[in-house]
Design an enzyme around this catalytic site. Structure first.
Site, PDB file in Angstrom:
ATOM      1  N   ARG A 286      21.403  50.872 -44.675  1.00  0.00           N
ATOM      2  CA  ARG A 286      20.665  50.522 -45.814  1.00  0.00           C
ATOM      3  C   ARG A 286      21.420  49.401 -46.557  1.00  0.00           C
ATOM      4  NH1 ARG A 286      17.934  55.745 -46.986  1.00  0.00           N
ATOM      5  NH2 ARG A 286      16.797  55.498 -48.661  1.00  0.00           N
TER       6      ARG A 286
ATOM      7  N   ARG B   9       4.285  62.545 -53.012  1.00  0.00           N
ATOM      8  CA  ARG B   9       4.947  63.163 -51.831  1.00  0.00           C
ATOM      9  C   ARG B   9       5.410  64.413 -52.297  1.00  0.00           C
ATOM     10  NH1 ARG B   9       9.111  59.668 -48.585  1.00  0.00           N
ATOM     11  NH2 ARG B   9      10.373  59.629 -50.565  1.00  0.00           N
TER      12      ARG B   9
ATOM     13  N   ARG C  23      14.867  52.917 -57.243  1.00  0.00           N
ATOM     14  CA  ARG C  23      15.271  52.769 -55.556  1.00  0.00           C
ATOM     15  C   ARG C  23      14.451  51.611 -54.988  1.00  0.00           C
ATOM     16  NH1 ARG C  23      12.744  58.227 -53.890  1.00  0.00           N
ATOM     17  NH2 ARG C  23      13.178  57.938 -52.034  1.00  0.00           N
TER      18      ARG C  23
ATOM     19  N   LYS D 192       8.600  55.961 -43.363  1.00  0.00           N
ATOM     20  CA  LYS D 192       9.691  56.142 -42.430  1.00  0.00           C
ATOM     21  C   LYS D 192      10.046  57.560 -41.922  1.00  0.00           C
ATOM     22  CE  LYS D 192      13.292  54.899 -44.461  1.00  0.00           C
ATOM     23  NZ  LYS D 192      12.832  54.610 -45.974  1.00  0.00           N
TER      24      LYS D 192
ATOM     25  N   ARG E 219      10.867  65.928 -54.997  1.00  0.00           N
ATOM     26  CA  ARG E 219      12.296  65.588 -55.028  1.00  0.00           C
ATOM     27  C   ARG E 219      12.776  64.789 -56.308  1.00  0.00           C
ATOM     28  NH1 ARG E 219      13.104  61.887 -49.883  1.00  0.00           N
ATOM     29  NH2 ARG E 219      14.259  60.931 -51.359  1.00  0.00           N
TER      30      ARG E 219
HETATM   31  P1  AMP Z   1      15.829  58.812 -48.597  1.00  0.00           P
HETATM   32  O1  AMP Z   1      15.425  60.428 -48.346  1.00  0.00           O
HETATM   33  O2  AMP Z   1      15.900  57.999 -47.365  1.00  0.00           O
HETATM   34  O3  AMP Z   1      14.636  58.287 -49.459  1.00  0.00           O
HETATM   35  O4  AMP Z   1      17.203  58.793 -49.456  1.00  0.00           O
HETATM   36  C1  AMP Z   1      17.159  59.286 -50.642  1.00  0.00           C
HETATM   37  C2  AMP Z   1      18.570  58.884 -51.245  1.00  0.00           C
HETATM   38  O5  AMP Z   1      19.840  59.209 -50.703  1.00  0.00           O
HETATM   39  C3  AMP Z   1      18.685  57.359 -51.482  1.00  0.00           C
HETATM   40  O6  AMP Z   1      18.184  56.834 -52.441  1.00  0.00           O
HETATM   41  C4  AMP Z   1      20.231  57.115 -51.537  1.00  0.00           C
HETATM   42  O7  AMP Z   1      20.721  57.381 -52.880  1.00  0.00           O
HETATM   43  C5  AMP Z   1      20.752  58.188 -50.647  1.00  0.00           C
HETATM   44  N1  AMP Z   1      20.903  57.664 -49.163  1.00  0.00           N
HETATM   45  C6  AMP Z   1      20.320  57.956 -48.280  1.00  0.00           C
HETATM   46  N2  AMP Z   1      20.595  57.170 -47.192  1.00  0.00           N
HETATM   47  C7  AMP Z   1      21.402  56.487 -47.634  1.00  0.00           C
HETATM   48  C8  AMP Z   1      22.480  55.541 -46.999  1.00  0.00           C
HETATM   49  N3  AMP Z   1      22.103  55.142 -45.526  1.00  0.00           N
HETATM   50  N4  AMP Z   1      23.346  54.825 -47.716  1.00  0.00           N
HETATM   51  C9  AMP Z   1      23.441  55.315 -49.092  1.00  0.00           C
HETATM   52  N5  AMP Z   1      22.719  56.105 -49.769  1.00  0.00           N
HETATM   53  C10 AMP Z   1      21.759  56.643 -48.903  1.00  0.00           C
END
Ligand code: AMP
Length: 210
Positions: A84, A118, A162, A9, A151
């Protein structure tokens, strides 16, 4: 952009952003910036992120509202990692008009391999992969020469959590957006360039149709 963690994504959202001149908004990036800043909101968010859980809807919405009120969002934007869950989808409808939902699908074993390999740039957020998209110089970002890091939530223990969170909370959005006629599913199982080509085609033909 809808899809499990590791589906590509973020990489593809960055491509679309550049190609179509729209800002890419990653709520994950917004949250990580808040964590880094040490703000109260960031401190609160960190424990959820580290545990592989969703950060509370109201916190994410607050950050999102601030971001989309900036002038560069006036003509539209690409959301990467938002909404989400169903509540967030409803929250989003109050502040923006959703015109297209791209779903990138991929099987679980590939997702785990993609996420654990990653590497992300500390400075500009560019995304690499140790095997599938390695930087020219190991550990250094091709774009800004920033340092690449893994990360903490990309380590295997958190990745499984996740993916479970995605299945339970985010997957219901697939039906939701399909029912609204907004969903465009594509397979994430190709090279970055192949998927870029497909996205380019989908979005360009939408623009032509108006
Ligand atoms: P990502 O970078 O999109 O993989 O997001 C990393 C982490 O940030 C996720 O595992 C969540 O803990 C938090 N996060 C990101 N976007 C959201 C969202 N829309 N709602 C809630 N938590 C989020």
């Amino acid at each position: 952009m809808l899809g499990p963690p590791g589906s590509g994504k973020g990489t593809q959202a960055k491509f679309i952003a550049k190609k179509f001149g729209l800002p890419q908004i990653s709520t994950g990036d917004l949250l990580r910036a808040a964590v880094k800043s040490g703000s109260e909101l960031g401190q609160l968010a960190q424990e959820y992120i580290d545990a592989g859980n969703l950060v509370p809807d109201q916190l994410v919405l607050k950050l999102l509202k601030i971001r989309i009120s900036k002038r560069d969002c006036n003509t539209g934007f690409i959301l990467d990692g938002y909404p989400r869950n169903l509540q967030q989808a409803k929250d989003l409808e109050k502040i923006a008009n959703v015109t297209l939902v791209i779903l990138i699908e991929l099987n679980q074993s590939t997702l785990v391999r993609r996420i654990t390999g990653r590497r992300t740039c500390k400075k500009c957020g560019a995304i690499f992969h140790v095997d599938f998209n390695p930087p020219n110089i190991q550990g250094i970002c091709d774009i800004c020469s920033g340092e690449l890091y893994q990360r903490t939530d990309d380590k295997e223990e958190t990745v499984i959590k996740r993916l479970e969170t995605y299945k339970r909370q985010t997957e219901p959005l697939i039906e939701y957006y399909r029912d609204l006629g907004l969903l465009e599913p594509i397979s994430g199982d190709g090279t970055i360039e192949e998927i870029q080509g497909e996205l380019d085609h989908i979005i360009s033909s939408r623009i032509e149709k108006g």
